[in-house]
Design an enzyme around this catalytic site. Structure first.
Site, short mmCIF file in Angstrom:
data_model
loop_
_atom_site.label_atom_id
_atom_site.label_comp_id
_atom_site.label_asym_id
_atom_site.label_seq_id
_atom_site.Cartn_x
_atom_site.Cartn_y
_atom_site.Cartn_z
N ASP A 1 0.82 -1.21 0.00
CA ASP A 1 0.00 0.00 0.00
C ASP A 1 0.86 1.26 0.00
O ASP A 1 2.06 1.23 0.30
CB ASP A 1 -0.89 -0.02 1.26
N ASP B 1 -10.95 1.37 -3.06
CA ASP B 1 -11.51 1.01 -1.75
C ASP B 1 -13.03 1.07 -1.78
O ASP B 1 -13.68 0.72 -0.79
CB ASP B 1 -11.00 1.97 -0.66
C1 GLA Z 1 -5.77 1.63 2.32
C2 GLA Z 1 -6.14 0.49 1.39
C3 GLA Z 1 -7.16 -0.37 2.07
C4 GLA Z 1 -6.63 -0.90 3.38
C5 GLA Z 1 -6.18 0.25 4.26
C6 GLA Z 1 -5.45 -0.24 5.48
O1 GLA Z 1 -6.82 2.50 2.49
O2 GLA Z 1 -6.60 0.98 0.16
O3 GLA Z 1 -7.55 -1.44 1.22
O4 GLA Z 1 -5.56 -1.76 3.11
O5 GLA Z 1 -5.31 1.14 3.56
O6 GLA Z 1 -5.04 0.80 6.29
#
Ligand code: GLA
Length: 697
Positions: free
Chosen positions: A449, A519
């Site tokens: 990420d 997300d």
């Molecule tokens: C980001 C990612 C999510 C998740 C969060 C965890 O927002 O896009 O899918 O992994 O971080 O903190």
């Protein structure tokens, strides 16, 4: 022959269905001639230049150059800008020669006075109808040359009245499609956030009223994961000039004596048959030439990710319970997301400390991994290696390892700082930590990420006069880490994520096996996100989870609709299985089992966007591979009085017979019938969906 040359002056690059041509004119300038359907006769390509010079419209400004530079009497946005040591700021060149090596043509441009060469690279992929381009600058002199702009490629598209298709969006709202008219002036799409980010994508898609199956489309995408810029300028000379490359804002690269600088590549093509051909050509090219070789042919496992179920509350026992449930429905990979390391109970602390949190996992990750393995699944984990929280051991030990300006308070994004990847000590630290994590634990998947944009590009490692190169060096540092980890752990699958779809780009595609698209897992939003994503990115890389989004609150969408939506890509499950009813568990189990049967067709097949959720009264798409076709249809809202929706298929063989079931009834029809007459689907009620498996008899 993919590369044809006439009289050492005219160059015709041919792919199976397309041609791209340019020539060296009488002044030694490289001028574009043609881009479109395949031409076979190079001798037809007379070097026709634009004539009719006028004081305000000099010839050099009118030429459709392959590599225009700022300066001389040029007034459109040039594709490069240099400053020589004595303050001269134009690149005045002549073609100095060319070199052919198989499908790779290199043309060298040399400045008439200064020792600067620009090598223009063209790599022709005949079968996939794609031409890769990049540039290399070589300082053969003794003094430094400053580059303030250096795009990867420049394209001329003759005519006026074009439209451009790109996106706008934010976190959880990626891939919102927009079409802009390019009638005068410039249209710019770019990112200054240090990744491609959610606001637009590093591509151009230029057309004039094209649709899925008809019309000329010129397209290209940049293989780069940092600040990019795409400029489409309608010149007053009836051609569109398109530039694509690294963003020139806050960009400066000092090319020292003897050094070279290479741009990222652009992969570009032309389709004379609309967007569907464009998407499938890019997808074939991605599979054959961009994805990591060792995984390009492999299907992706159906994964379960516990993030939406537990967020930061990832204690061992609770994860085991979820793992048991995930195994029961047939998922193949169990992923623990954020929260397993350091003092990470929220997003305020812990990033940088890549040791297992002893309160949550008193005996390390092993008991959980063993249980996951016993259940027949593989194990995966989340990391965010480029970041550090202020509240972390890493930051307490190395406060100097972040980007910042010494005279200013550091700015946080999601309570975190960005590590200085231009510093080899930092990249070494990250590689060592990640290597240990992967060596000590049986981990076969990583979700990588990046949850904030870069800013304040100052560094205790770089000299202030080099700060403007940090944007580039950061991306190099990032690529170095992932390359090294792949080398050390070739069997680990890596997913690129940046707060959802902030790292969906062909630069990442070289080193990652899939993208976390967004997300936003609401299925209605997803249909739109997925449709736009599929224009230039391969379906195989499109991770799509079924979650608890749209299960009450503002809307309730049936599980079958959610499943169908996620089956359109690389299926994952993100529901809180502790709250899932028995009936839903059965539905998930059956859905996953069915998906496994069609998975290869979805991930590797030919995509047709049959009906658009942005334009049509229902949404439908199909995937076809060999004798199998999978059709998905989604009705978001039933139209008043309408229950039948006609769907005409594509990409079937007219003469073949096909068998399929709809609503429990078996049918057999010819390909011609399915394509030209079409199928009537009975759909009623909001959020209705169907998946039809069609097999050649
Ligand atoms: C980001 C990612 C999510 C998740 C969060 C965890 O927002 O896009 O899918 O992994 O971080 O903190």
């Amino acid at each position: 022959m993919s590369i044809n040359i006439l009289n050492n002056k005219v160059f015709l690059l041919n792919t199976a269905h397309t041609s791209y041509a340019f020539f060296e004119d009488e002044e030694g300038i490289l001028v574009h001639l043609y881009w479109g359907k395949r031409l076979n006769e190079i001798k037809d390509l007379d070097a026709d230049t634009m004539e009719g010079e006028q004081a305000y419209h000099p010839n050099i400004d009118k030429k459709q150059e392959e590599c225009s530079s700022y300066g001389m009497l040029r007034y459109k946005e040039g594709s490069m800008k240099v400053t020589f040591a004595d303050g001269v700021r134009d690149f005045r060149y002549r073609v100095a020669g060319y070199h052919v090596d198989g499908n790779h043509l290199t043309i060298t441009l040399e400045d008439v006075h200064y020792s600067l060469s620009i090598h223009l690279h063209y790599i022709v992929f005949e079968e996939e109808d794609i031409i890769e381009r990049y540039r290399e600058a070589e300082n053969m002199g003794t003094e430094e040359i400053i580059f303030e702009r250096f795009h990867s490629a420049e394209y001329s598209i003759y005519g006026t009245g074009y439209s451009s298709f790109n996106c706008n969006g934010t976190w959880a709202d990626e891939f919102k499609p927009y079409t802009d008219s390019l009638n005068a002036g410039k249209k710019v799409y770019d990112s200054l956030r240090g990744s491609v980010a959610h606001v637009g994508y590093p591509w151009f898609i230029i057309h004039k009223g094209a649709d899925e199956t008809a019309g000329d489309v010129y397209f290209g995408t940049l293989a780069y994961s940092g600040n990019f810029k795409v400029v489409a300028e309608q010149t007053p000379y009836r051609y569109l000039n398109v530039l694509i490359g690294i963003n020139d804002t806050d960009f400066e690269w000092k090319l020292k004596a003897g050094e070279t600088f290479c741009t990222p590549s652009v992969y570009a093509g032309y389709s004379g048959a609309g967007f569907e051909t464009m998407s499938n050509r890019m997808s074939a090219f991605a599979h054959h030439h961009v994805m990591p070789k060792e995984s390009a042919k492999k299907s992706l496992r159906v994964l379960y990710n516990s993030w939406e179920a537990t967020t930061f509350d990832v204690a061992c026992e609770k994860q085991m319970i979820l793992a048991e449930k995930a195994a029961a429905i047939g998922t193949e990979l169990f992923v623990v997301d954020d929260g397993w390391f350091g003092e990470r109970d929220s997003d305020h602390a812990g990033l940088g400390d890549w040791y297992v949190n002893a309160k949550k996992f008193p005996d390390g990750l092993k008991p959980l991994i063993d249980r996951v393995k016993e259940l027949g699944m593989d194990f995966g984990i989340w990391i965010e290696p480029e970041m550090v929280n202020e509240d972390s051991d890493l930051y307490r030990t190395h406060p100097e390892w972040i980007y910042r300006y010494e005279t200013r308070p550091v700015l946080e994004g999601r309570y975190q700082y960005m590590l200085d990847l231009t510093n080899p000590k930092v990249t070494d630290y990250i590689i060592t930590e990640m290597h240990q994590l992967l060596s000590k634990n049986d981990i076969s998947y990583i979700k990588w990420d990046m949850n904030r944009a870069i800013g304040e590009c100052g560094s205790s490692y770089q000299k202030p006069e080099d700060y403007k190169s940090i944007w580039i060096k950061h991306v190099e540092g990032f690529y170095h880490i992932i390359k090294e980890l792949r080398r050390l752990h070739p069997d680990v699958e890596f997913e690129a994520c940046a707060s959802g779809g902030g790292r969906v780009d062909y630069g990442c595609m070289k080193y990652f096996d899939e993208f976390w698209t967004s997300d936003n897992t609401d299925p209605l939003n997803r249909l739109s996100i997925q449709e736009t994503y599929s224009y230039l990115y391969p379906i195989k890389y499109m991770r799509a989870w079924v979650t608890d989004a749209a299960s009450g609150g503002s809307r309730t969408v049936p599980l079958s609709f959610k499943m169908h939506c996620s089956m359109c890509g690389a299926l994952g499950i993100g529901m809180n299985l502790n709250h899932t009813s028995e009936e839903e568990m059965t539905q998930l189990k059956e859905g996953i089992a069915f998906y496994k049967e069609i998975r290869d067709t979805v991930l590797f097949g030919r995509l047709s966007r049959l009906k658009s959720c942005h334009r049509d009264d229902f949404h439908a798409l199909s995937y076809q591979k060999e004798g199998q076709m999978v059709v998905f249809a989604f009705l978001i809202q039933q139209a008043r009085g309408q229950q039948e929706y006609l769907l005409k298929l594509r990409n079937l063989k007219e003469e073949s017979r096909y068998r399929f079931r709809i609503d429990g009834k078996e049918w057999e029809k010819s390909g011609a019938y399915l394509m030209y007459h079409g199928l009537f689907l009975n759909m009623y009620g909001d959020y209705m969906s169907k998946c039809i498996l069609i097999e050649e008899v």
